[in-house]
Design a protein around this motif. Structure first.
Motif, PDB file in Angstrom:
ATOM      1  N   THR A   2      16.311  -8.488 -22.064  1.00  9.97           N
ATOM      2  CA  THR A   2      15.974  -7.601 -21.207  1.00  9.97           C
ATOM      3  C   THR A   2      14.809  -8.032 -20.438  1.00  9.97           C
ATOM      4  O   THR A   2      13.812  -8.785 -20.692  1.00  9.97           O
ATOM      5  CB  THR A   2      15.710  -6.115 -21.679  1.00  9.97           C
ATOM      6  N   ALA A  60      15.584  -3.883 -18.366  1.00 12.91           N
ATOM      7  CA  ALA A  60      16.918  -3.857 -17.889  1.00 12.91           C
ATOM      8  C   ALA A  60      17.750  -4.905 -18.812  1.00 12.91           C
ATOM      9  O   ALA A  60      17.187  -6.066 -18.818  1.00 12.91           O
ATOM     10  CB  ALA A  60      17.501  -3.594 -16.841  1.00 12.91           C
ATOM     11  N   PRO A  61      18.973  -4.755 -19.215  1.00 10.53           N
ATOM     12  CA  PRO A  61      19.592  -5.761 -19.629  1.00 10.53           C
ATOM     13  C   PRO A  61      19.832  -7.068 -18.785  1.00 10.53           C
ATOM     14  O   PRO A  61      20.138  -6.843 -17.606  1.00 10.53           O
ATOM     15  CB  PRO A  61      20.952  -5.230 -20.169  1.00 10.53           C
ATOM     16  N   TYR A 120      17.582   1.259 -18.981  1.00  9.68           N
ATOM     17  CA  TYR A 120      16.220   0.672 -19.420  1.00  9.68           C
ATOM     18  C   TYR A 120      16.014   0.768 -21.017  1.00  9.68           C
ATOM     19  O   TYR A 120      16.292   1.943 -21.528  1.00  9.68           O
ATOM     20  CB  TYR A 120      15.165   1.057 -18.699  1.00  9.68           C
TER      21      TYR A 120
END
Length: 510
Positions: free
Chosen positions: A317, A342-343, A396
């Motif tokens: 992430t 976030a990924p 997230y």
């Protein structure tokens, strides 16, 4: 048509597009040619990688043979990422800060038949029985000297192991993480995409290259034609000097390195170098909100955070400023940036019923070297089990703690990370580690181990935390220390910090 993704792609592109561009600036006091401590162009770097591969042919090291390197950051080490793996062998970058016994274990466990070592580190391998041992600088001719022959061609196999990276040992004996060419290729490419790497970037190697292959930047920066600036030893003032001298625009670092740069900035004479032009990517532990604010305010650098593990190559992430946060105040922005992020493209994240963070990606490890039991456990149900606890909301990820670092006090779960963030927000505190220690009343007592910059009392720190934390999360005890045990990459070694308190106990939970 399908073409195998191999790490040599990055150097092949650089030498095709930017042959005369400076690829790397080595430390000035490095030994004599072919490196010599100066600059190498991409054409020169490519030739040295080819010479290295040809010399491994001469030594009859087969495709798949392991080649270990024990070194601080150097142009020699950067070259080895391509000269070893680029022709089908397996590079084993070893943490040079480990003990003699640990280094011996890694060399033996990996089956490395070639060991390359910095002269300063020779005592680490006095008892090594590897087939070939070379001292960098002294034995360069045998490693990088021209053989008069091109290296034996390697067809390329993206599922072949490119590197074996041993875990940092925060909890137990190091395990050898097998990363394939595909793992490393995709990690480097996706990371470079999210971090906006271009051929205008000047990258400072504040991160040890041995650590998850410098998080993939030896590949990514090379493939895009950026300039590598080698930093052999982390020093806050020297980081600022290199940023000023070379126009550094990008670096990756552990939280301890960030603290060193912030400390140096206090005594810096003149404008802080890199303000509004430098970005720093931080990983290894969630940095306190106050540290994020200071990086953005005092240094004027863009703050980016990533989350991942050696086993995930490492990018899972990324947390980076986005347009929707522009109107928030600096404190709220810092809190959002303090999440794991976030990924990344191609990464899937979920939280299981126990609260553990699970991940799927194209750059998760192939296996643990010679450890099928640990491999099966880590990859159960085709998800990588990170060992971290967290939440995943609104796209997230937030890391709550290592599962084993969650403190159960009075029947309630307490995140040590949350308590650390509260303590470090006090201006007198430099570093803090929060652990649970056995206690008859609470089961586990929330205890803060603190390194301070100015004098402060236990009572003051607890009172400060009371304004930020629920009562059950407050530290019941504060101990002052001169330093805290950390790994070579800046991670707190909480198992070492807990050890004296739990000695004689049958289990590390009360």
């Amino acid at each position: 048509m399908e073409f195998p993704l191999t790490v040599r792609d990055f150097l092949d592109r650089a030498v095709t597009v930017y042959p005369d561009r400076v690829a790397v600036v080595d430390e000035p006091d490095q030994p004599a040619p072919p490196f010599g401590g100066g600059e190498l162009t991409y054409a020169q770097l490519d030739q040295l990688a080819r010479n290295q591969a040809a010399n491994l042919d001469r030594l009859e090291v087969p495709v798949g043979g392991r080649v270990a390197i024990i070194s601080q950051n150097s142009a020699r080490m950067l070259t080895s990422f391509f000269g070893v793996s680029g022709w089908g062998r397996v590079l084993v970058p070893v943490n040079f800060r480990l003990s003699v016994a640990e280094v011996e274990y890694i060399i033996e466990h990996s089956g490395s038949e070639v060991v390359m070592i910095d002269p300063e580190l020779q005592p680490l391998i006095e008892n090594i029985t590897a087939k070939h041992v070379f001292v960098l600088g002294r034995d360069d001719e045998q490693i990088w000297g021209a053989t008069g022959a091109d290296p034996v061609p390697w067809a390329g196999d993206e599922r072949a192991t490119a590197t074996i990276n041993y875990t940092s040992g925060t909890t137990a004996r190091p395990k050898g993480v097998q990363l394939t060419h595909r793992n490393n290729w995709l990690n480097a490419t996706v990371f470079a995409l999210h971090a906006s790497v271009t051929d205008r970037d000047v990258y400072l190697h504040t991160l040890p290259m041995f650590h998850a292959n410098g998080w993939g930047m030896p590949y990514g920066i090379t493939g895009l034609g950026g300039k590598h600036i080698v930093l052999r030893k982390v020093d806050g003032a020297e980081i600022l000097r290199r940023v000023e001298k070379y126009g550094v625009t990008f670096m990756c670092a552990a939280p301890a390195v960030v603290t060193a740069a912030l400390d140096a900035a206090r005594d810096w004479d003149g404008p802080i170098p890199g303000r509004d032009t430098t970005r720093i990517v931080v990983a290894g532990a969630p940095p306190p909100t106050r540290v994020i604010e200071r990086v953005r305010e005092e240094l004027g650098w863009e703050f980016i955070q990533i989350y991942g593990l050696t086993e995930t190559a490492p990018l899972l992430t990324m947390s980076r400023m986005r347009a929707e946060w522009d109107d928030l105040d600096a404190s709220e922005q810092a809190k959002k940036l303090g999440r794991a992020g976030a990924p990344a493209l191609g990464v899937r994240i979920k939280i299981d019923e126990t609260g553990e963070v699970l991940a799927q990606s194209n750059h998760n490890l192939d296996a643990y070297w010679d450890n099928p039991g640990a491999t099966g456990e880590a990859q159960a149900q085709n998800w990588f089990h990170t060992g971290d606890g967290g939440t995943f909301e609104d796209g997230y990820l937030t890391i709550a703690d290592r599962k084993k670092d969650v403190i159960i006090s009075g029947g309630e779960n307490v995140s040590s990370i949350e308590v650390e963030d509260a303590i470090i927000s006090h201006p007198a505190v430099r570093e803090a580690a929060v652990i649970g220690i056995p206690d008859e009343k609470w089961g586990e007592m929330v205890t803060a181990l603190v390194v301070v910059e100015t004098e402060v009392s236990e009572e003051e720190l607890i009172a400060h935390c009371r304004t930020r934390l629920a009562g059950y999360k407050l530290p019941k005890k504060v101990e002052f220390r001169d330093e805290l045990a950390r790994t070579a990459t800046g991670k707190l070694q909480k198992f070492k910090l807990r050890q004296p308190y739990w000695e004689g106990k049958s289990k590390q939970v009360n």
